[in-house]
Design an enzyme around this catalytic site. Structure first.
Site, PDB file in Angstrom:
ATOM      1  CE1 TYR A 107      44.490 -44.351  22.232  1.00 35.10           C
ATOM      2  CE2 TYR A 107      44.202 -44.722  24.475  1.00 35.10           C
ATOM      3  CZ  TYR A 107      44.014 -43.660  23.820  1.00 35.10           C
ATOM      4  OH  TYR A 107      42.294 -42.754  23.350  1.00 35.10           O
ATOM      5  CG  HIS A 122      40.265 -45.718  18.476  1.00 32.69           C
ATOM      6  ND1 HIS A 122      41.316 -46.431  19.050  1.00 32.69           N
ATOM      7  CD2 HIS A 122      40.223 -44.063  18.689  1.00 32.69           C
ATOM      8  CE1 HIS A 122      42.342 -44.579  19.564  1.00 32.69           C
ATOM      9  NE2 HIS A 122      41.643 -44.180  19.847  1.00 32.69           N
TER      10      HIS A 122
HETATM   11  N1  LIG Z   1      38.698 -41.784  20.598  1.00 32.71           N
HETATM   12  C1  LIG Z   1      39.455 -41.455  20.787  1.00 32.71           C
HETATM   13  O1  LIG Z   1      39.720 -40.926  19.517  1.00 32.71           O
HETATM   14  C2  LIG Z   1      40.381 -40.324  21.090  1.00 32.71           C
HETATM   15  C3  LIG Z   1      41.874 -39.585  21.278  1.00 32.71           C
HETATM   16  C4  LIG Z   1      42.182 -38.994  21.391  1.00 32.71           C
HETATM   17  C5  LIG Z   1      42.094 -39.342  23.410  1.00 32.71           C
HETATM   18  N2  LIG Z   1      40.967 -39.929  23.531  1.00 32.71           N
HETATM   19  C6  LIG Z   1      41.030 -40.465  25.079  1.00 32.71           C
HETATM   20  O2  LIG Z   1      41.148 -39.315  25.952  1.00 32.71           O
HETATM   21  C7  LIG Z   1      42.221 -39.535  26.922  1.00 32.71           C
HETATM   22  C8  LIG Z   1      42.243 -37.701  26.965  1.00 32.71           C
HETATM   23  O3  LIG Z   1      42.680 -36.742  25.594  1.00 32.71           O
HETATM   24  P1  LIG Z   1      44.310 -36.673  25.752  1.00 32.71           P
HETATM   25  O4  LIG Z   1      45.486 -37.514  26.102  1.00 32.71           O
HETATM   26  O5  LIG Z   1      44.778 -36.461  23.984  1.00 32.71           O
HETATM   27  O6  LIG Z   1      44.193 -35.036  26.550  1.00 32.71           O
HETATM   28  P2  LIG Z   1      44.003 -34.503  27.683  1.00 32.71           P
HETATM   29  O7  LIG Z   1      42.945 -35.159  29.099  1.00 32.71           O
HETATM   30  O8  LIG Z   1      42.902 -33.124  27.636  1.00 32.71           O
HETATM   31  O9  LIG Z   1      45.378 -33.830  28.161  1.00 32.71           O
HETATM   32  C9  LIG Z   1      46.625 -34.430  29.094  1.00 32.71           C
HETATM   33  C10 LIG Z   1      47.492 -33.668  29.017  1.00 32.71           C
HETATM   34  O10 LIG Z   1      47.000 -32.698  30.361  1.00 32.71           O
HETATM   35  C11 LIG Z   1      48.556 -32.775  31.153  1.00 32.71           C
HETATM   36  N3  LIG Z   1      47.336 -32.243  32.335  1.00 32.71           N
HETATM   37  C12 LIG Z   1      47.204 -32.953  33.002  1.00 32.71           C
HETATM   38  N4  LIG Z   1      46.514 -32.454  34.254  1.00 32.71           N
HETATM   39  C13 LIG Z   1      47.808 -31.163  34.189  1.00 32.71           C
HETATM   40  C14 LIG Z   1      47.236 -29.946  34.551  1.00 32.71           C
HETATM   41  N5  LIG Z   1      46.805 -30.174  35.917  1.00 32.71           N
HETATM   42  N6  LIG Z   1      48.867 -28.908  34.058  1.00 32.71           N
HETATM   43  C15 LIG Z   1      49.048 -29.481  33.868  1.00 32.71           C
HETATM   44  N7  LIG Z   1      49.160 -30.410  32.109  1.00 32.71           N
HETATM   45  C16 LIG Z   1      48.412 -31.402  32.746  1.00 32.71           C
HETATM   46  C17 LIG Z   1      49.140 -34.422  30.965  1.00 32.71           C
HETATM   47  O11 LIG Z   1      50.290 -34.228  30.974  1.00 32.71           O
HETATM   48  P3  LIG Z   1      50.825 -34.523  32.355  1.00 32.71           P
HETATM   49  O12 LIG Z   1      51.011 -36.386  32.263  1.00 32.71           O
HETATM   50  O13 LIG Z   1      52.231 -34.507  33.003  1.00 32.71           O
HETATM   51  O14 LIG Z   1      49.616 -34.336  33.835  1.00 32.71           O
HETATM   52  C18 LIG Z   1      48.949 -34.692  29.701  1.00 32.71           C
HETATM   53  O15 LIG Z   1      49.951 -33.882  28.945  1.00 32.71           O
HETATM   54  C19 LIG Z   1      43.224 -40.033  25.929  1.00 32.71           C
HETATM   55  O16 LIG Z   1      44.376 -40.802  27.207  1.00 32.71           O
HETATM   56  C20 LIG Z   1      43.177 -41.592  25.617  1.00 32.71           C
HETATM   57  O17 LIG Z   1      42.422 -42.788  26.617  1.00 32.71           O
HETATM   58  C21 LIG Z   1      40.763 -41.289  23.108  1.00 32.71           C
END
Ligand SMILES: NC(=O)c1ccc[n+]([C@@H]2O[C@H](COP(=O)([O-])OP(=O)(O)OC[C@H]3O[C@@H](n4cnc5c(N)ncnc54)[C@H](OP(=O)(O)O)[C@@H]3O)[C@@H](O)[C@H]2O)c1
Length: 274
Positions: free
Chosen positions: A57, A116
């Site tokens: 990241y 990962h």
């Molecule tokens: N192991 C892996 O391969 C892998 C892959 C992907 C992700 N991850 C981890 O999982 C975490 C979460 O997944 P993600 O970031 O992909 O997606 P997510 O948590 O499903 O969605 C994040 C998005 O939702 C928005 N959001 C959050 N609350 C909201 C609300 N109330 N209204 C509107 N938008 C909202 C955030 O924007 P704002 O910041 O503006 O709120 C952000 O753009 C990642 O950050 C990472 O740490 C791991």
């Protein structure tokens, strides 16, 4: 905050904090450092004390931000997870990776170190032996994987002499339900945790108007993200790590816990997404 026992005697909150995009994505971006540090600290103050990051990241900068954000807190109050990138799964390279992560995080250890993504070019046995070495050296308390099938987890575990692979991080949300078929039942049977990433469908669920989801949110007087998160975290052995840098959204996460929709609504909601 509701908690889940991820390892014997070790509990983590049902909702943690993802950090993908904070400090950059594939490359570092320092423009919003102050806002992101404030958001991470606000999340911790709310009880989202499971922080998920990765060496990938922001090309390492996200780990630096997390390290700075958690600095004022008692280390034991935080459950810190980071991940080794798929190119770094050879024994020596993995050890080098965790040492670099610890330097960026300004920590002596992490709580959970995850692979990962699988890399079929590198023998899994070598990677698992390296992870075991990390536990033995005290670089991490626990180990796990991401994006693995039940079979691959079983194979990974077979290469570990003493340690138990405690978790698999997978995409899991109303719009990514694949883990329900095989993976989640396997993790539940073997008492491992599914750490649900992208539980808000990478922001799609809050931003689009899904009819049943919106209706159920209205019925329970909750918001759409609260229902979407609630659907994930009320499942056995599942915790979620939504990402937000927005304090209003972080505050909103808190009302995703401590309630349950009835079974009929849960089934209707589940079936409303293909
Ligand atoms: N192991 C892996 O391969 C892998 C892959 C992907 C992700 N991850 C981890 O999982 C975490 C979460 O997944 P993600 O970031 O992909 O997606 P997510 O948590 O499903 O969605 C994040 C998005 O939702 C928005 N959001 C959050 N609350 C909201 C609300 N109330 N209204 C509107 N938008 C909202 C955030 O924007 P704002 O910041 O503006 O709120 C952000 O753009 C990642 O950050 C990472 O740490 C791991």
């Amino acid at each position: 905050m509701e908690h889940h026992e991820i390892a014997p005697g070790v509990t983590i909150p049902k909702i943690g904090l993802g950090t993908w995009g904070m400090g950059g994505k594939q490359i570092e971006d320092r423009r919003w450092d102050e806002e992101n540090i404030t958001a991470i600290r606000f999340a911790i103050d709310l009880g989202l004390t499971h922080i998920d990051t990765a060496e990938y990241y922001g090309a390492g900068h996200t780990e630096e931000l997390v390290g700075e954000a958690i600095e004022p807190y008692n280390r034991e109050d935080i459950f810190l997870t980071t991940k080794v990138w798929r190119d770094n799964l050879r024994f020596d390279t993995l050890i080098e990776s965790i040492k670099k992560s610890l330097r960026r995080l300004n920590q002596n250890y992490v709580d959970l170190y995850l692979v990962h993504w699988p890399n079929y070019q590198i023998p899994l046995k070598e990677t698992m032996q390296a992870l075991e070495h990390c536990v033995n050296e005290g670089y991490t308390r626990y180990i796990g994987v991401c994006n693995c099938s039940a079979n691959l987890i079983q194979e990974a575990q077979s290469y570990l002499k003493e340690n138990y692979l405690i978790a698999n991080q997978s995409e899991y949300s109303l719009i990514s339900k694949a883990p329900r078929v095989n993976l989640l039942p396997y993790l539940q049977e073997t008492n491992r945790t599914l750490i649900a990433y992208s539980p808000l469908g990478r922001g799609i669920l809050p931003r689009m108007n899904f009819k049943t989801l919106t209706e159920i949110a209205e019925k329970y007087r909750k918001t759409v993200p609260q229902v979407a998160l609630n659907w994930v975290i009320t499942q056995e052995n599942v915790v979620a790590i939504p990402k937000s840098s927005n304090p209003i959204h972080l505050l909103e996460f808190m009302d995703a816990i401590c309630w349950e929709m009835n079974l009929e609504d849960n089934i209707e909601l589940t079936n409303s997404f293909i």
